[in-house]
Design an enzyme around this catalytic site. Sequence first.
Site: not given
Ligand code: ATP
Ligand code: MG
Length: 575
Positions: A38, A281, A291
């Site tokens: 995102e 994760r 984020k």
């Molecule tokens: P955050 O929780 O850090 O704000 P997010 O999951 O909202 O991150 P996205 O942009 O939605 O961020 O994530 C894109 C992809 O990255 C998704 O498939 C998510 O599962 C993966 N992802 C996010 N954080 C991690 C992590 N700590 N380890 C592995 N994969 C991750």
């Molecule tokens: Mg997300």
Amino acid sequence: METKSESDTSRHFLRQWIEADHAAGRTGGEVVTRFPPEPNGYIHVGHAKAICVDFGMAKQFGGTCHLRLDGTNPTKESAEYAGSIESDIRWLGFQWSGPGDSGEPGFYNASNMFDQMYQIAENLIKAGQAYCCNLTQDEWKQYRGVPEKPGTPSPSRDTDPERNLRIFHEMRDGKYADGEWCLRAKIDMASPNIHFRDPVLYRIRHVSHYHLGDKWCVYPMYDFAHPIEDALEGVTHSMCTLEFEVHRPLYDWVVDRLDEMGLLPVRNGVKIRTQQREFARLNLTYTVMSKRLLLQLVTEKRVAGWDDPRMPTVCGMRRRGFTPGAIREFCERVGVTKVESTSDPALLEWCVREELNQTATRRMAVLDPVKLVIDNWPKGEVKEVETANNPLDEAAGVRRIAFGGTVWIDRADFMEVPEKKFFRLAPGKEVRLRGACIVTCVSVEKDCEGRIVEIHCTWDEGSWGGNASDGHKVKGTIHWVDVATGVKAEARIYDRLFTDPDPMKDGSEGFLKYLNPDSLKVVTAYVEPALAEAAAGDHFQFERTGYFVADTKDSKPGAPVFNRTVTLKDSYKPS
Ligand code: ATP
Ligand code: MG
């Protein structure tokens, strides 16, 4: 360096899952994955792991991985973030491929599907599988209930499709305020899975979209949009983190509806039905990874920006001097599992040390300088030291460094009252100045506060090159920078951003109190002349000191700035 890529850890459950589908012909001959960030922030090392999994799996099966900007929630998204994500993925060494939705191969904007998603929602309404609902937030929670007890149907649940289509159009046309109405799937208010209790598919948001402007004021929810994106792009294997596991039945429900509508793509005669699986994760000790919290650090100016070298963002790590190879190796070693765990940043540091030991150019730099004067050095004489740029890489060649008898050495390499086993410089003791000669300390000069300002030595005039003239062994060797030709530089010594292994232990309210006040120390160093023109992003091993990188923002020819990536050694050993 021995990589783990062909070892047992890469035969993880996701790989076995894809292997089986591929072998059974369910992929239509092509494994297609996607990375769906995102664009609401810069990506971090956790995303790097997802990138390694998504792109890595596609590569292992000779397939393709799409980059899809999942811009379905306009409130926090921006083109700046979108651009940064693309360049960070490329820097990590991955490239998207596949048809793409706008001319660029492999590149997709989820928002380009909004028209189609809207039509799919209309189809659901017509089939009596979705309805418009105007419960308030509080009512919504009440009606939804708790997993142990069935929820209560909304009064709108059994209204007819015509009414729902009309309201859905009015929602799109801007007749209602945010939150006044939403579109819900009609699934099962008694399901023990809360996500199955008539989840919201569309909500009203009177917000401009960074990509589409004011075209829409209704936006699809992630749980509705994501399976549609995956399915219509022809994705075969959709991998995400464990928190989405409970959403999987809903994912499958949406794919079933698309199947009924005849929308699933066909590849080589095989209908492609996307599937989702989840992995743990990546978490790191001494680090926050969401984020939202990283944004807070930036907006509250706790760090110098998203690319502050202490940040776990990809751009921060890059500026710190971590390499794409080291980050990929780290993700490989952490592995892919279904069990939540927290990794040690020391492993990442180990990975970059292993790589830079092979590749980084060696240079001498003195970070805490004190002057050493050779009293019996012939006045005005300048000799040259010839030394390897990288003893592990002959092709890196040699360099010549001037030596004029007065040099900077590190304060820590001198002790007025030497401890036991201190083999460096002390009054009456001798030491080798690396590649140059053997010197013996004869006296020190101090300022009025008792601080040493100059160390006086004599040199063994037959020791040029580094061996004592009478052949006796000299134990200690220290690095130095010639005072006449050395160059002033700024060195930024980074340490962990947080003092506690779990900065989140008091929740997201309390993490700031674990900020490490000493996470950045700026020192004025002297470096050998070859470093004056260091190009931004060049990696160096400062001999005996650590690995450094020329800062990509602030380092200028003649006024270099170096960031410490990692120390030279650490007791950490990977298991
Ligand atoms: P955050 O929780 O850090 O704000 P997010 O999951 O909202 O991150 P996205 O942009 O939605 O961020 O994530 C894109 C992809 O990255 C998704 O498939 C998510 O599962 C993966 N992802 C996010 N954080 C991690 C992590 N700590 N380890 C592995 N994969 C991750
Ligand atoms: Mg997300």
